[in-house]
Design a protein around this motif. Sequence first.
Motif, mmCIF file in Angstrom:
data_model
loop_
_atom_site.group_PDB
_atom_site.id
_atom_site.type_symbol
_atom_site.label_atom_id
_atom_site.label_comp_id
_atom_site.label_asym_id
_atom_site.label_seq_id
_atom_site.Cartn_x
_atom_site.Cartn_y
_atom_site.Cartn_z
ATOM 1 N N ARG A 1 0.836 -1.206 0.000
ATOM 2 C CA ARG A 1 0.000 0.000 0.000
ATOM 3 C C ARG A 1 0.868 1.252 0.000
ATOM 4 N NH1 ARG A 1 -1.740 3.981 2.802
ATOM 5 N NH2 ARG A 1 -0.426 3.434 4.579
ATOM 6 N N ASN B 1 -6.641 3.092 -5.305
ATOM 7 C CA ASN B 1 -7.654 2.046 -5.115
ATOM 8 C C ASN B 1 -7.687 1.094 -6.311
ATOM 9 O OD1 ASN B 1 -8.417 3.220 -2.669
ATOM 10 N ND2 ASN B 1 -9.913 4.556 -3.653
ATOM 11 N N ASP C 1 -6.753 -2.857 -5.844
ATOM 12 C CA ASP C 1 -7.743 -3.894 -6.170
ATOM 13 C C ASP C 1 -7.201 -4.852 -7.236
ATOM 14 O OD1 ASP C 1 -9.435 -2.706 -4.370
ATOM 15 O OD2 ASP C 1 -10.538 -1.559 -5.885
#
Length: 355
Positions: free
Chosen positions: A51, A90, A94
């Motif tokens: 992340r 995002n 994903d």
Amino acid sequence: MDRIKALSAEMKKRLCRLHGLSVAPGDDSDTDADYDELKEMNKTLIQEILRQGVEWLVTIVPMAELKLLANVPKDREYKSKSAFSKYLRNYISDYGLSEWLETLGENQPDTLRKLAIIILVDVPNTSDVKKLADLILDAVISVAIQNFLRQLDSASLRTCLKQAKVKGITAEHTKKDLLLSFATGVAGEPSKKVLAEERLSSRKPAIKAGVSKGDLQQFYYLNELREWCDKHDLPKNGKKKELIKIITKYFAAGEDTEVFKPKNKRKPKVTAKGSPSKKRKVTKKEEEKSEEEEEEEEEEDEVKVKGKEKEKETKKEKREEGEEEEEEGEEEEKEKGEEKEKEKEKEKEKEKEKE
């Protein structure tokens, strides 16, 4: 990521706490820790590192190139970089960083090469898209691991390197070297430490033990250094560089040691006869005269002060008298106006009677 997995359960829990990640309860030793618990911690740490890597990737890429990295729906328009960066984070998270890079290389090889030019220091001249994607992935993970472990101190980083079995670490390696060694898995040569004399502070430091020559040169004027030397009985004459050397030598030898000779007192002037001149003694009469002169000066000052106070009072009185006269004049004008109005009314009544 294998070096992250090689860390002890205690170190992993510490990293989870530092980054605010959820930690499953259990013992702080590898032997007592449950296998599922360690597996879950590994997954949590790796997800957080990826992340942070995606966040760093999105931050350093310009807006023009960012728009090429994702398929944005036609009904969405992102004018600011922050809004589009959030969408792209995002999107990549994903999709998966590794899978996203491979797909980008297959569909947009030119865009992948542009991304490599931004991220990589040395871009290989190769047409192998998969190899280029792997190099970008390694670079992003390397930066992410360094940012992730930056909150640990040097001693904890050395413990992590021991647990990851990275050899070749010496006492000369700085914290920056330790982070890079853990990220790459190879202990490079220690970087040159910045000498205390060359190190600069962000704020003006006090002149005390440990102050660098650079700080004295940058933050202090010559007259300030001279005043400091004068207070500490050090030679104060000379250029700025000379005074800086004197101050650093003073602290290097210790404040209590006599590094410098005490300043020489001024020699008395020699008269024509060859003997030093002596100060003439002040007689009692001269002392009395000086006291009388001081008293007279004090009396004169008092008189001046009193005179100024009287002037202020007279000015105030004049102002008050002027205000009173103005009020009286206004009352007289009012009375005259009332009399004129009465006379006009009487004349009107007489005219009515005549009619």
